[in-house]
Every structure is written in C-alpha cells, then in structure tokens.
Design an enzyme around this catalytic site. Structure first.
Site, PDB file in Angstrom:
ATOM      1  N   ASP A 140      -5.477  -8.510  -0.194  1.00  0.00           N
ATOM      2  CA  ASP A 140      -5.128  -9.298   0.971  1.00  0.00           C
ATOM      3  C   ASP A 140      -5.600  -8.531   2.216  1.00  0.00           C
ATOM      4  OD1 ASP A 140      -3.676 -11.213   2.601  1.00  0.00           O
ATOM      5  OD2 ASP A 140      -2.114  -9.692   2.820  1.00  0.00           O
ATOM      6  N   ASP A 197      -4.243  -9.339   6.035  1.00  0.00           N
ATOM      7  CA  ASP A 197      -3.177  -9.178   7.021  1.00  0.00           C
ATOM      8  C   ASP A 197      -2.003  -8.398   6.434  1.00  0.00           C
ATOM      9  OD1 ASP A 197      -4.374 -10.592   9.165  1.00  0.00           O
ATOM     10  OD2 ASP A 197      -3.815 -12.503   8.249  1.00  0.00           O
TER      11      ASP A 197
END
Length: 325
Positions: A57, A59
């Site tokens: 991922d 963020d």
C-alpha cells in the site's frame, strides 16, 4: 554451484529463528503464530530474490502514519486536494466526503462486506467532483515535493535493496496515483522495478473528467484486477510475496496468486489500536504498532540477501568489481 553444494550452504547457515531477528523481538512487534511466521520467513530466505515480489500500500504504509514533530502526513488524495487552483466548492465537498467515509473505512466493528458499498460511494462521488474544470498536474508535483521526506525511516535503503536484486515492487494504492508517482519520483525511489496501480486522473477535451477505470478502493485492490496487466505478466511466476499495508483490506492485495504461494503479511497499526488489535492479529502475520520505519521488511530482505550471497559468491565479486569501476 551444484545442488549438493547449495544444500551444504543451507546446512551451514541453518534454520533462522525469530529470536535471531532483532527487528521481530521489539515490544511493538506482535505475532500471533510465531511457528507459522518462522516457517514462512525461512521459505522466503531459501527461495531467494528470484522468487520474490513485494506488494505494498502507499498511504500510511510507504508514508508515515505520524511524524516525530507531529506534522500531519496527507494522503495521496490529500495532496491533490491541497492544490490551490482547485475550485473552493471542490475542497469543501471532498472534506465532507472524507469526514463521512473515512471513519467508516477504519471502523473496527463494521464488517468489510458492509464497508465496500460505502467505499464505492466515496470513490464515485469523488470522481464526480473531480470533473468539469481545467487542472495543471504540475501543481501535484509542487505539493508532493513538500512530503517526499515523509516516507517511513529507511524506506530508501529498502527500495535500493529491492532494486539491486530486481525484485518487482507493486505499489497498490486506493488513493490518487498521480500523487503517489510524484512522491515516489521526487523521493528517488521510483526505480525501474517499481510499478504503481492506482486511481489516475482522466481528462476529456482538456478538462478533468474523474478517474480512470477500473475503480480501486480499499477493499478491492488485489492481484485479480491485474489479470492481463503488464505487471501481472511480470510477476505471476514469483510465488514468494511480502505484503505490506495499514488497513485490513490491504492484507488481501496478493489474492489471486497461486495457492502454493508463500505470502508474508505485515500490518502497520496506528489508529484504534486496542479495538483493532484482534482483527489485525488474525489478518496479518506480523503486526507493527506505531512503527514508523521499514526496519522489519528491511531485516527480512537482508536475510534473503545474505543467503543469496552465500549461494552466489562469484556474483557478489562481480558486482563489487563493477561498482568500483
């Protein structure tokens, strides 16, 4: 080096135990099934870099969840929303959407199946708002440049190691891909082995027209949506995978790979720690509580590197000679 020689190297180096990995013995590192994790780590070490891929991922996984001085780290959509030329009503409306849907996204009690409908609503409404006006993407670069140093500590070392062994890295983001790419590029970690799959801005007749399809939200980003994508062709034979994320949905980012794969899931937990702990422990192999570093993945890649060097000493000599030219 023949098979017998390779086996003798394995015998000499032995089986790696969790207690021998300092990064996994810190108080904020939680492991529900140590024997399972230990076995997975040894499978990854023995498989070497040739069978490895990393799916992460962006963020609050590649970027920090908090900074030492308390500065808020914006999400990739937050970087876009801070661009000054955006209409005032756009900023006001996207703030409303964030405050409505973000609590749902991180709610430790709501089932994921129920969250999905809300996430689709959020992304659909956001796309509708990001339509019908001109926008210069250089503004994203200006804003992203302010946060190129907000990556987890030792992210650069991790990405250099991954580049050196040409281990494919998929940055899988439900955020805004334009911001993700800009931060990675300005932080000098957008190496040739790094690919970004995310939501990218779309234009029509010089005006913003929402986001490119397919829509990628927190709970549908996994390798099944990559079938036919160039990245899928690159990695579908790499069956050893390190998955990294900060939300429960991130744990499924490697779904769709062969069932024989060895997948090690690392979860970064920061918000609602006590309420989320049980679900994170049941979902991720390793849970890191308020850890703003890449120490754990870097330690694991370091073990893979050392085993590889033992097996291929001549390759190391050649690499050192080339580096000294």
């Amino acid at each position: 080096m023949g098979c017998n020689d390779e086996q003798s190297v394995d015998d000499r180096t032995g089986y790696v135990r969790l207690q021998d990995i300092p990064a996994l013995n810190q108080s904020h590192c939680r492991i529900r099934e140590p024997a399972v994790v230990e076995n997975k780590i040894n499978e990854l070490i023995n498989g070497g870099p040739e069978r490895m891929q990393v799916v992460s991922d962006f963020d609050y996984t590649i970027t920090k969840q908090r900074t030492d001085d308390g500065t808020a780290v914006p999400s990739s959509f937050g970087i876009f929303n801070a661009c000054k030329s955006l209409p005032d009503n756009f900023k006001a409306e996207t703030d409303k959407l964030y405050h409505k849907y973000r609590p749902i996204e991180i709610d430790p009690h709501m089932p994921i199946d129920e969250k999905v409908n809300y996430m689709v609503e959020w992304w659909t409404k956001s796309g509708a708002l990001a339509s019908g006006f001109a926008f210069d993407e250089s503004e994203i670069d200006q804003m992203a440049g302010k946060f190129k140093h907000a990556l987890r500590d030792r992210t650069h070392e991790l990405f250099l190691l991954l580049q050196r062994f040409q281990i494919p890295v998929l940055v899988f983001s439900a955020g805004l891909g334009n911001s993700v790419v800009s931060v990675l590029r300005q932080a000098n970690i957008m190496h040739t082995n790094v690919k970004v799959v995310s939501n990218f801005l779309k234009y029509r007749n010089g005006m913003l027209d929402g986001f490119q399809m397919p829509m990628i939200h927190t709970f549908n980003k996994n390798e099944t949506v990559l079938d036919g994508h160039e990245y899928y062709e690159l990695v579908h034979t790499r069956d050893h995978i390190i998955v990294m994320g900060d939300s429960l949905g991130d744990a499924g980012m490697a779904d769709g790979v062969p069932s024989s794969s060895h997948i090690l899931k690392i979860g970064f937990l920061f918000e609602h720690v006590e309420a989320n702990m049980e679900k994170y422990m049941n979902t991720f192999d390793i849970v890191l509580v308020d850890d703003q570093t890449m120490d754990v993945p870097l330690a694991l890649l370091g073990l893979i590197e050392r085993r590889h060097q033992l097996r291929h000493p001549h390759e190391n000599i050649a690499a050192t000679a080339a580096a000294n030219v």
